[in-house]
Design a protein around this motif. Sequence first.
Motif, PDB file in Angstrom:
ATOM      1  N   VAL A 133     -28.534 -35.372 -77.508  1.00  0.00           N
ATOM      2  CA  VAL A 133     -29.694 -34.797 -76.882  1.00  0.00           C
ATOM      3  C   VAL A 133     -29.730 -35.712 -75.655  1.00  0.00           C
ATOM      4  O   VAL A 133     -29.442 -36.769 -75.168  1.00  0.00           O
ATOM      5  N   GLU A 134     -30.540 -35.081 -74.679  1.00  0.00           N
ATOM      6  CA  GLU A 134     -31.245 -35.810 -73.284  1.00  0.00           C
ATOM      7  C   GLU A 134     -32.549 -36.606 -73.823  1.00  0.00           C
ATOM      8  O   GLU A 134     -32.787 -36.382 -74.983  1.00  0.00           O
ATOM      9  N   ASN A 135     -32.623 -37.732 -73.014  1.00  0.00           N
ATOM     10  CA  ASN A 135     -33.878 -38.317 -73.828  1.00  0.00           C
ATOM     11  C   ASN A 135     -35.131 -37.700 -74.092  1.00  0.00           C
ATOM     12  O   ASN A 135     -35.961 -37.901 -74.593  1.00  0.00           O
ATOM     13  N   ARG A 136     -35.291 -36.522 -72.903  1.00  0.00           N
ATOM     14  CA  ARG A 136     -36.568 -35.845 -73.101  1.00  0.00           C
ATOM     15  C   ARG A 136     -36.458 -34.732 -73.921  1.00  0.00           C
ATOM     16  O   ARG A 136     -37.511 -33.777 -73.913  1.00  0.00           O
ATOM     17  N   THR A 137     -35.510 -34.633 -74.773  1.00  0.00           N
ATOM     18  CA  THR A 137     -35.422 -33.406 -75.806  1.00  0.00           C
ATOM     19  C   THR A 137     -36.510 -33.448 -76.895  1.00  0.00           C
ATOM     20  O   THR A 137     -36.548 -34.575 -77.466  1.00  0.00           O
ATOM     21  N   LEU A 138     -37.301 -32.769 -77.186  1.00  0.00           N
ATOM     22  CA  LEU A 138     -38.205 -32.401 -77.976  1.00  0.00           C
ATOM     23  C   LEU A 138     -37.591 -32.509 -79.460  1.00  0.00           C
ATOM     24  O   LEU A 138     -36.393 -31.593 -79.582  1.00  0.00           O
ATOM     25  N   LEU A 139     -38.049 -32.754 -80.635  1.00  0.00           N
ATOM     26  CA  LEU A 139     -37.333 -32.688 -81.746  1.00  0.00           C
ATOM     27  C   LEU A 139     -37.190 -31.241 -82.213  1.00  0.00           C
ATOM     28  O   LEU A 139     -36.071 -30.907 -82.721  1.00  0.00           O
ATOM     29  N   SER A 140     -38.274 -30.406 -81.988  1.00  0.00           N
ATOM     30  CA  SER A 140     -37.994 -29.049 -82.256  1.00  0.00           C
ATOM     31  C   SER A 140     -36.858 -28.318 -81.569  1.00  0.00           C
ATOM     32  O   SER A 140     -36.281 -27.474 -82.038  1.00  0.00           O
ATOM     33  N   THR A 141     -36.542 -28.774 -80.199  1.00  0.00           N
ATOM     34  CA  THR A 141     -35.471 -28.298 -79.716  1.00  0.00           C
ATOM     35  C   THR A 141     -34.228 -28.711 -80.220  1.00  0.00           C
ATOM     36  O   THR A 141     -33.243 -27.979 -80.262  1.00  0.00           O
ATOM     37  N   ALA A 142     -34.235 -29.960 -80.624  1.00  0.00           N
ATOM     38  CA  ALA A 142     -32.880 -30.554 -81.235  1.00  0.00           C
ATOM     39  C   ALA A 142     -32.665 -29.872 -82.366  1.00  0.00           C
ATOM     40  O   ALA A 142     -31.545 -29.459 -82.930  1.00  0.00           O
ATOM     41  N   LEU A 143     -33.681 -29.590 -83.208  1.00  0.00           N
ATOM     42  CA  LEU A 143     -33.525 -28.897 -84.688  1.00  0.00           C
ATOM     43  C   LEU A 143     -32.873 -27.578 -84.360  1.00  0.00           C
ATOM     44  O   LEU A 143     -31.907 -27.032 -84.999  1.00  0.00           O
ATOM     45  N   ARG A 144     -33.446 -27.012 -83.503  1.00  0.00           N
ATOM     46  CA  ARG A 144     -33.150 -25.217 -83.098  1.00  0.00           C
ATOM     47  C   ARG A 144     -32.020 -25.332 -82.341  1.00  0.00           C
ATOM     48  O   ARG A 144     -31.107 -24.601 -82.972  1.00  0.00           O
ATOM     49  N   GLU A 145     -31.822 -25.931 -81.365  1.00  0.00           N
ATOM     50  CA  GLU A 145     -30.519 -25.609 -80.354  1.00  0.00           C
ATOM     51  C   GLU A 145     -29.426 -26.442 -80.720  1.00  0.00           C
ATOM     52  O   GLU A 145     -28.332 -26.042 -80.751  1.00  0.00           O
TER      53      GLU A 145
END
Length: 160
Positions: A17-29
């Motif tokens: 992940v990038e440092n700015r990636t939200l947990l929701s985005t990491a889970l989904r994408e």
Amino acid sequence: MPNVTMTINGREMSTEVENRTLLSTALREGLKLTGTHIGCDTSQCGACVVHVDGVAVKSCSMLAVEADGATVDTIEGQASPDGSLNVIQQAFQDHHGLQCGFCTPGMVMSASALLKENPKPTEQEVRDYLEGNICRCTGYQGIVNAILAASGQDVAIAAE
């Protein structure tokens, strides 16, 4: 880019992940766990609720790097071991606690957290707990009834 490792629904999983990636985005994408819905990205709607180390969290308000090493439970992990619906999911189905289904993952995860904290909530306690979850379809009564039923309480059919 950092690599984030979490125990998700009992399985260790990692994603870059990038440092700015939200947990929701990491889970989904990043991890392809698309049951966690993104409705607003401003932590207003509650569609993205997951449990992080046992606490209900709006995953759009948490960076993925903050969850590194954490235990995360998502809607995908809520089914019974045999794959059937758990008590809360079944109650949502039985008491018309869902319509379009967009808010349902967050509602189920919030309900699970509520019942862990308060196994026999009153109707008003359920309504207060769900204050941060928005549903545009159900009018909430079916959701409230479902949570009360999942807690083992009688639900008046007339209220549905």
